[in-house]
Design a protein around this motif. Structure first.
Motif, PDB file in Angstrom:
ATOM      1  N   GLY A 196       5.564  -0.096   5.410  1.00 35.25           N
ATOM      2  CA  GLY A 196       6.354   0.742   5.738  1.00 35.25           C
ATOM      3  C   GLY A 196       7.398   0.792   4.510  1.00 35.25           C
ATOM      4  O   GLY A 196       6.825   0.566   3.739  1.00 35.25           O
ATOM      5  N   MET A 197       7.892   2.480   4.340  1.00 33.82           N
ATOM      6  CA  MET A 197       8.336   2.286   3.103  1.00 33.82           C
ATOM      7  C   MET A 197       9.578   2.901   3.675  1.00 33.82           C
ATOM      8  O   MET A 197       9.758   3.898   4.386  1.00 33.82           O
ATOM      9  CB  MET A 197       7.951   2.888   2.015  1.00 33.82           C
ATOM     10  N   GLU A 198      10.930   3.212   2.751  1.00 33.49           N
ATOM     11  CA  GLU A 198      12.350   4.310   2.633  1.00 33.49           C
ATOM     12  C   GLU A 198      11.363   5.746   2.803  1.00 33.49           C
ATOM     13  O   GLU A 198      10.769   6.130   1.924  1.00 33.49           O
ATOM     14  CB  GLU A 198      12.943   3.858   1.571  1.00 33.49           C
ATOM     15  N   PRO A 199      11.835   5.812   3.858  1.00 30.75           N
ATOM     16  CA  PRO A 199      11.411   7.165   3.782  1.00 30.75           C
ATOM     17  C   PRO A 199      11.547   8.499   2.811  1.00 30.75           C
ATOM     18  O   PRO A 199      11.018   9.934   2.693  1.00 30.75           O
ATOM     19  CB  PRO A 199      12.683   8.382   5.023  1.00 30.75           C
ATOM     20  N   LYS A 200      12.744   7.880   1.995  1.00 31.50           N
ATOM     21  CA  LYS A 200      12.837   9.384   0.817  1.00 31.50           C
ATOM     22  C   LYS A 200      11.733   9.415  -0.228  1.00 31.50           C
ATOM     23  O   LYS A 200      11.952  10.059  -1.070  1.00 31.50           O
ATOM     24  CB  LYS A 200      14.155   8.579  -0.204  1.00 31.50           C
ATOM     25  N   TYR A 201      10.575   8.326   0.248  1.00 29.12           N
ATOM     26  CA  TYR A 201       9.648   8.295  -1.334  1.00 29.12           C
ATOM     27  C   TYR A 201       7.975   9.384  -0.415  1.00 29.12           C
ATOM     28  O   TYR A 201       7.660   9.742  -0.686  1.00 29.12           O
ATOM     29  CB  TYR A 201       9.360   7.415  -1.104  1.00 29.12           C
ATOM     30  N   ALA A 202       8.692  10.075   0.882  1.00 28.12           N
ATOM     31  CA  ALA A 202       7.967  10.483   1.584  1.00 28.12           C
ATOM     32  C   ALA A 202       7.037  11.697   1.064  1.00 28.12           C
ATOM     33  O   ALA A 202       5.905  12.333   1.204  1.00 28.12           O
ATOM     34  CB  ALA A 202       8.429  10.823   3.366  1.00 28.12           C
ATOM     35  N   GLU A 203       8.714  12.661  -0.271  1.00 32.18           N
ATOM     36  CA  GLU A 203       7.589  13.321  -0.682  1.00 32.18           C
ATOM     37  C   GLU A 203       6.230  13.574  -1.579  1.00 32.18           C
ATOM     38  O   GLU A 203       5.541  13.944  -2.288  1.00 32.18           O
ATOM     39  CB  GLU A 203       9.303  14.459  -1.626  1.00 32.18           C
ATOM     40  N   GLN A 204       6.615  11.950  -2.152  1.00 33.16           N
ATOM     41  CA  GLN A 204       5.471  11.161  -3.482  1.00 33.16           C
ATOM     42  C   GLN A 204       4.413  11.832  -2.877  1.00 33.16           C
ATOM     43  O   GLN A 204       3.187  11.716  -3.505  1.00 33.16           O
ATOM     44  CB  GLN A 204       5.804   9.798  -4.125  1.00 33.16           C
TER      45      GLN A 204
ATOM     46  N   ALA B 190       1.010  -1.209  -0.293  1.00 35.36           N
ATOM     47  CA  ALA B 190       0.160   0.126   0.173  1.00 35.36           C
ATOM     48  C   ALA B 190       0.695   0.882  -0.080  1.00 35.36           C
ATOM     49  O   ALA B 190       0.464   1.953  -1.149  1.00 35.36           O
ATOM     50  CB  ALA B 190      -1.092   0.205   1.235  1.00 35.36           C
ATOM     51  N   TRP B 191       1.715   1.000   0.975  1.00 33.82           N
ATOM     52  CA  TRP B 191       2.812   2.126   0.793  1.00 33.82           C
ATOM     53  C   TRP B 191       3.224   2.568  -0.157  1.00 33.82           C
ATOM     54  O   TRP B 191       3.579   4.029  -1.130  1.00 33.82           O
ATOM     55  CB  TRP B 191       4.283   2.182   1.292  1.00 33.82           C
ATOM     56  N   GLN B 192       4.008   1.610  -1.260  1.00 31.19           N
ATOM     57  CA  GLN B 192       4.793   1.430  -2.352  1.00 31.19           C
ATOM     58  C   GLN B 192       3.896   2.340  -3.533  1.00 31.19           C
ATOM     59  O   GLN B 192       3.971   3.044  -3.883  1.00 31.19           O
ATOM     60  CB  GLN B 192       4.742   0.049  -3.003  1.00 31.19           C
ATOM     61  N   LEU B 193       1.665   1.222  -3.611  1.00 32.20           N
ATOM     62  CA  LEU B 193       1.638   1.561  -4.437  1.00 32.20           C
ATOM     63  C   LEU B 193       1.430   3.261  -4.385  1.00 32.20           C
ATOM     64  O   LEU B 193       0.407   4.485  -5.944  1.00 32.20           O
ATOM     65  CB  LEU B 193       0.391   0.733  -4.629  1.00 32.20           C
ATOM     66  N   ALA B 194       1.028   4.161  -3.236  1.00 31.21           N
ATOM     67  CA  ALA B 194       0.551   4.832  -2.955  1.00 31.21           C
ATOM     68  C   ALA B 194       1.742   6.213  -3.441  1.00 31.21           C
ATOM     69  O   ALA B 194       1.051   6.876  -4.198  1.00 31.21           O
ATOM     70  CB  ALA B 194      -0.104   5.728  -2.018  1.00 31.21           C
ATOM     71  N   ALA B 195       3.037   5.353  -3.284  1.00 32.41           N
ATOM     72  CA  ALA B 195       3.772   6.232  -4.584  1.00 32.41           C
ATOM     73  C   ALA B 195       4.743   6.141  -5.527  1.00 32.41           C
ATOM     74  O   ALA B 195       4.697   8.034  -6.286  1.00 32.41           O
ATOM     75  CB  ALA B 195       4.931   6.365  -3.538  1.00 32.41           C
ATOM     76  N   MET B 196       3.605   5.283  -6.285  1.00 35.19           N
ATOM     77  CA  MET B 196       4.282   4.898  -7.410  1.00 35.19           C
ATOM     78  C   MET B 196       2.933   5.786  -7.917  1.00 35.19           C
ATOM     79  O   MET B 196       3.061   6.088  -9.550  1.00 35.19           O
ATOM     80  CB  MET B 196       4.054   3.715  -8.121  1.00 35.19           C
TER      81      MET B 196
END
Length: 218
Positions: free
Chosen positions: A142-150, A122-128
């Motif tokens: 969880g997800m790497e913090p570097k994707y927060a901006e997306q 869910a985190w990943q699909l939200a970012a993509m």
């Protein structure tokens, strides 16, 4: 209206196949003019395989199976054995497109949730695909913090058990903290006594669905 098992078999840049459960609310046929909110649910690693009925073990499809009036169209796909949701993004978005084309989905009220492996998904699909979701509820992922901006503009309510010994609490904390630092639209609930199963309490909480429905795309 009962939950039905279906299969997506679609050619995009490659052929994608996903078995999935589809729930239509009991009132779907009797209210032919109404557009319905939709939830895409991503299960955990234990429900992978080729028996789609396994997907009903936890979460949204379990609730929809028990409550025909569950007021969302719910899509609950099954991840193939030896795969992960991050490897199935094309298939998930093709499935979502097919359901939107076939059923009366409100495109402004499409929500995303998942638990454990599905929480990561869910985190990943939200970012993509950050412009697709009216709100997202990842559980013990969880997800790497570097994707927060997306994802900082997506309403997100994350959940985790403090005593989780499968997916450490820090996995949710790092992305939640990163979002808070940049003014992201994020809420975080930690269950102090919960281990890995932080989803039963979450999905039983009616406030979650009220919160989801309070958000729509402009």
């Amino acid at each position: 209206m009962s939950q039905s098992a279906k299969r997506l078999d679609k050619e995009i840049t490659k052929r994608v196949k996903l078995d999935y459960l589809l729930h239509l609310p009991e009132a779907y046929e009797s209210e032919p003019e109404k557009k319905w909110p939709l939830i895409l649910f991503l299960h955990g690693s234990g429900e992978r395989g080729s028996d789609v009925e396994l997907v009903k073990v936890h979460g949204i499809p379990k609730l929809a199976d028990q409550d025909p009036q569950f007021p969302f169209i719910a899509i609950s796909p099954q991840c193939p054995e030896d795969s992960f949701w991050a490897m199935e993004e094309d298939a998930l978005m093709a499935l979502l497109e097919e359901v939107e084309d076939t059923y009366r989905v409100d495109p402004k009220r499409i929500y995303l949730t998942g638990l454990s492996m599905g929480g990561y998904g869910a985190w990943q699909l939200a970012a993509m695909y950050p412009d697709k979701w009216a709100a997202v509820a990842p559980i013990c992922g969880g997800m790497e913090p570097k994707y927060a901006e997306q994802i900082k503009d997506i309403p997100i309510w994350a959940f985790h058990g403090a005593k989780d010994d499968v997916v450490p609490l820090s996995e949710s904390e790092q992305i939640v903290n990163a979002l808070e630092e940049i003014g992201g639209n994020v809420k975080f609930t930690v269950y102090p006594d919960a281990n890995h199963d932080s989803w039963t309490e979450t999905y039983a909480n009616k406030e979650l669905y009220t919160w989801l429905l309070s958000h729509s795309l402009s």
